[in-house]
Design an enzyme around this catalytic site. Structure first.
Site, PDB file in Angstrom:
ATOM      1  N   PHE A 332      -2.952  39.761  13.247  1.00  0.00           N
ATOM      2  CA  PHE A 332      -1.581  40.241  13.423  1.00  0.00           C
ATOM      3  C   PHE A 332      -0.713  39.513  12.409  1.00  0.00           C
ATOM      4  CE2 PHE A 332      -1.986  41.168  18.287  1.00  0.00           C
ATOM      5  CZ  PHE A 332      -2.627  42.360  18.007  1.00  0.00           C
ATOM      6  N   GLU A 333       0.108  40.262  11.697  1.00  0.00           N
ATOM      7  CA  GLU A 333       1.032  39.685  10.723  1.00  0.00           C
ATOM      8  C   GLU A 333       2.425  40.226  11.013  1.00  0.00           C
ATOM      9  OE1 GLU A 333       0.429  37.716   8.047  1.00  0.00           O
ATOM     10  OE2 GLU A 333      -1.732  37.800   7.754  1.00  0.00           O
ATOM     11  N   VAL A 334       3.393  39.342  11.175  1.00  0.00           N
ATOM     12  CA  VAL A 334       4.774  39.772  11.371  1.00  0.00           C
ATOM     13  C   VAL A 334       5.618  39.267  10.212  1.00  0.00           C
ATOM     14  CG1 VAL A 334       5.460  37.734  12.731  1.00  0.00           C
ATOM     15  CG2 VAL A 334       6.665  39.905  13.053  1.00  0.00           C
TER      16      VAL A 334
END
Length: 884
Positions: A332-334
């Site tokens: 997951f990359e924000v």
């Protein structure tokens, strides 16, 4: 007053940071009502005294909150699995229904049966799915650990029927701090530099961390790339815990540049995927979960993207290693605020907003894993069964490895295999395979037909065929090549396989022959010989180094000693013979090495111990330039090598302090890759004079280019390959993420990626008679490259210590143009400068702490560099060549 002003400023940015728990819950858990939470469970805000998203939470506070959840709830059990270099605890919270908490050992036993093809298939209805949520492997990607607090609270306090079902049907392991040391480095920076009101300017100090930043651990190691090599204590502890549960779904929470939105898998099909992994992992498991992630972010109105990039090629990542264990690992990359709020192309990105996105996808992960439980359990069962069938089709049936002259390094590799739960056997008999000798008791056999076949393949095999030519991290990751041990591939395992190995045997250091009145000898081929030299010198003993081989003993019964053998004479020491023996004995035990006691300096063969070719090793006083402009990873690797492998103090001098540094106190100075433009002409002249006066300068990668261009050394660079790209070590991140903050388009990287040297493995010829090559027993050397420094072989034939072969590619991707430049170029050059010398490395010999074959060269340069005395080569470089 300040706090009120600060809150008002944040609220004006739409941060919804009111202090009451209900308001916080409605922001971070918009789909749930506050009344669905058990009021006996403290919220993070109630425990910490501030609202999540208004402050960066320290590691001790995160651990304390999880301990409180463990104390007040029978859903949570907190366990310390390890300790970092900076003495911070590594903790994992296991969250599940109370009845599962009472039976964790039984559930783990059932998991081991699930992944063992020899055991009968379980009843999937009775087996919980295991979900592993992991946060903050990059310490300055800080929203993840804040999200961990909220997720832990939700799973502990929620009284909804859905949450009850989740906890009954799953075991959730939550690692809130994969990198505690880096986390605190980052959180202190952000908290020390926040303002009231908070500037959103990307150039504000809060958003621009000082070197080295909080991404890495104590030794500046990227822990997200250490899952296969296991060089760091954090990684080893985490691996041991991983193999207790074999998660079905494992999430690694990250941040990307501020201009990004949100990324989740599936990644780019085929080109970023590994052919060893069943297609169902990518095309079924990933796709099923992606629907849950998309729905969660859709409900928030958050933008996201998938399928465009990020590498799933190798098991070096925390979100890829599970793919090699029958689970599914996901990144997951924000888009990051890197501070409390920062302007980006999508508007002002706030810290609470990034946290909320991770909370939403974290809950969606548990929901998807439980609802699709049987799919993930069956896949894992079939994964290990298919590993056996795939192995039976593979032509290599076993790998034999070991070096009788270096049991320490052999043991080190054996330990790595056992940590990965790989089946290893003793060598059944002494044999010669592929023209390499393997001695029973000092070599081992790894069969390919085992459940861990895919990890075995990854550790030993070469890979040169890829679906694409654009990569964001290494394309060669074989540990067998990195260790530099002799390895032979076998098609008939029955000829070599002995009893199974359960543990690494202990090497008991000793002094063979007891106390001597003359000398003690130690082969330099032992991995721990360099640290032994350092220890002897620090204990006050004089040590000598043999520059020629010899045999000690009688003509009928003698022992061969090779290049670099340590000689500890007794009579010339300042201490009495008894004290010398006590020191040698103690250090031999500490370093698990075996000295040989001799009573005469007359050798049965070769030089005698009084020869001029047995030279006194001066005590090393080394320094390394660090700070803005230097590659922090390479600094950390050199620092780790000196500290952890050699036991050698390494002075770290900030580049800004170089002008006032008294260079005369140092025998060696190290320059890693980076830029040294801040060193003015006076500083360069000072460094040049220090070398000419007798210093040993060691340069890595483009620091070697800099030294040549500054005229410190008169060697030559090859013309860069057509379209060659700059050093690729600047790219970094989860699964190969671009490190440049704020980049949301990767067009330039895709264009340039095909011309990069994407972290690949090459063969070189090493002169083992040169002090830089002392200790190696084979002229074949495997070298790792991820940069474009091309050194021309020296005109002095004795100065080119290591040279790439004519067809050097062993494993990984490289463009044809770059491969042509690498072929027959120099890997290591030693150049005499006045009374001193410069050791030029074209590559990073200490790459990620596990490239032991070449880190030995770095150790030799540090410890033996001052002894380098090159024979004269051809005439001096002509004026015409000087102008090339």
């Amino acid at each position: 007053m300040l706090k009120s002003s600060f809150s008002a400023a944040l609220l004006s940015l739409g941060l919804a940071l009111a202090q009451p728990a209900a308001a916080q819950n409605s922001y971070f858990f918009p789909a749930a009502q506050a009344s669905t939470f058990d009021p006996k469970i403290p919220t993070p805000e109630q425990f910490l005294g501030y609202a999540i998203g208004t402050h960066y939470t320290r590691t001790d506070q995160i651990v304390a909150y999880l301990r409180e959840l463990d104390r007040v709830s029978d859903r949570v059990s907190l366990r310390t699995i390890g300790t970092t270099f900076e003495e911070r605890p590594q903790v994992v919270a296991t969250i599940t229904a109370p009845q599962n908490q009472q039976n964790l050992a039984g559930l783990q036993q059932a998991r081991r049966a699930l992944v063992d093809p020899a055991q009968p298939a379980p009843d999937y209805r009775k087996l919980p799915v295991v979900v592993s949520l992991n946060f903050g492997v990059h310490g300055n990607e800080s929203s993840s650990s804040e999200a961990a607090l909220l997720l832990a609270y939700y799973l502990t306090a929620s009284t909804s029927p859905e949450t009850q079902q989740w906890l009954e049907q799953s075991v959730i392991t939550l690692d809130p701090l994969e990198n505690p040391d880096g986390r605190d480095r980052a959180s202190h920076w952000f908290d020390q530099n926040k303002s009231w009101p908070n500037p959103t300017d990307p150039l504000d100090r809060e958003h621009t961390e000082a070197w080295p930043g909080g991404r890495t651990n104590h030794f500046y190691t990227d822990l997200n790339r250490d899952w296969l090599a296991l060089t760091q204590p954090e990684s080893r502890a985490r691996m041991a815990f991983f193999h207790e549960w074999y998660p079905n779904v494992m999430i690694d929470f990250h941040e990307m540049g501020t201009n990004g939105t949100y990324y989740f898998e599936p990644s780019k099909p085929f080109s970023t995927e590994n052919d060893l992994i069943p297609r169902a992992t990518y095309e079924v498991l990933n796709v099923h979960l992606a629907k849950y992630f998309a729905k969660a972010l859709d409900n928030l109105g958050s933008l996201y993207w998938t399928k465009e990039q990020f590498d799933n090629l190798s098991p070096i990542y925390g979100s890829t290693y599970p793919d090699f264990q029958g689970g599914v690992g996901i990144t997951f990359e924000v888009g990051s605020s890197r501070g409390l709020a920062q302007e980006g192309t999508n508007g002002v990105v706030t810290f609470p907003f990034t946290i909320r996105n991770h909370v939403a996808t974290g809950l969606a992960t548990v929901r998807g894993a439980v609802e699709e439980k049987e799919l993930y359990l069956k896949h894992q069962r079939e994964f290990f069964a298919s590993a056996l069938s795939d192995a039976r089709k593979f032509p290599t049936k076993a790998y034999v490895f070991g070096n009788a002259q270096d049991e320490t390094l052999t043991n080190k590799f054996l330990s790595l295999l056992l940590q990965h739960k790989i089946e290893v056997h003793e060598l059944g008999k002494t044999v010669t395979l592929d023209k390499q000798p393997f001695e029973k008791g000092k070599a081992y056999v790894v069969p390919t037909a085992q459940p861990q076949y895919r990890i075995v393949n990854s550790l030993f095999e070469e890979l040169t065929a890829f679906h694409d030519s654009v990569f964001y991290d290494v394309t060669g990751w074989s540990q067998a090549h990195a260790y530099g041990l002799a390895v032979a591939k076998q098609k008939n395992i029955s000829l070599v396989q002995g009893a199974p190995v359960q543990a690494v045997k202990t090497l008991n250091g000793t002094v063979r022959g007891g106390q001597s009145s003359y000398a003690y000898l130690l082969p330099w081929s032992d991995y721990n010989a360099p640290r032994t030299l350092t220890a002897l010198q620090r204990a006050g003993l004089t040590a000598k180094v043999s520059f020629k081989p010899f045999s000690a003993g009688t003509a009928e019964s003698s022992t061969d000693f090779g290049y670099g053998t340590l000689v500890i004479p007794v009579a010339t020491q300042k201490l009495p013979a008894d004290s010398v023996f006590q020191i040698v004995s103690r250090i031999s035990r500490q370093n698990q090495v075996t000295f040989t006691s001799v009573g005469t300096g007359f050798s049965a063969k070769g030089i005698d111990l009084g020869s001029n070719n047995v030279r006194t090793a001066p005590e090393t006083k080394a320094a390394i330039l660090v700070g803005q402009g230097t590659n922090s990873s390479e600094v950390g690797e050199a620092w780790f090598a000196a500290s952890q492998q050699l036991g050698l103090p390494l002075s770290r001098i900030e580049i800004s302090n170089f002008g006032r540094a008294p260079l005369g106190r140092y025998s060696n100075i190290v320059l890693v890759g980076g830029t040294y433009a801040s060193l003015d002409k006076a500083a360069v002249a000072k460094l040049r004079q220090w070398v000419q006066d007798g210093g040993t300068l060691i340069t890595l990668k483009n620091a070697s280019e800099w030294a040549i261009k500054q005229g410190i050394v008169k060697e030559k660079l090859l013309i860069p390959a057509s379209g060659g790209w700059a050093d690729t070590t600047a790219t970094a991140g989860a699964k190969g993420k671009a490190a440049a903050p704020g980049r949301s388009d990767f067009v330039q990287q895709e264009q340039e990626g095909t011309r990069a040297i994407a972290g690949s493995i090459y063969s070189a010829d090493i002169d083992i008679t040169n002090p830089i090559g002392f200790g190696l027993t084979s002229r074949r050397l495997y070298v790792f490259r991820n940069g474009t420094t091309f050194l021309k072989p020296s005109r002095n034939p004795y100065a080119t210590v290591a040279q790439y072969t004519a067809q050097p590619l062993v494993s990984g991707y490289v463009s044809k143009g770059n491969l042509k430049q690498i072929s027959s170029s120099a890997a290591v050059v030693v150049s005499k400068v006045g009374a001193g010398r410069v050791v030029l490395f074209a590559d990073d010999p200490n790459f990620r702490h596990y490239w032991h074959g070449t880190s030995r060269l770095f150790a030799n340069a540090l410890l033996l560099g001052p002894l380098l005395n090159l024979p004269e080569g051809p005439a001096a470089i002509s004026a015409e060549e000087e102008q090339e």
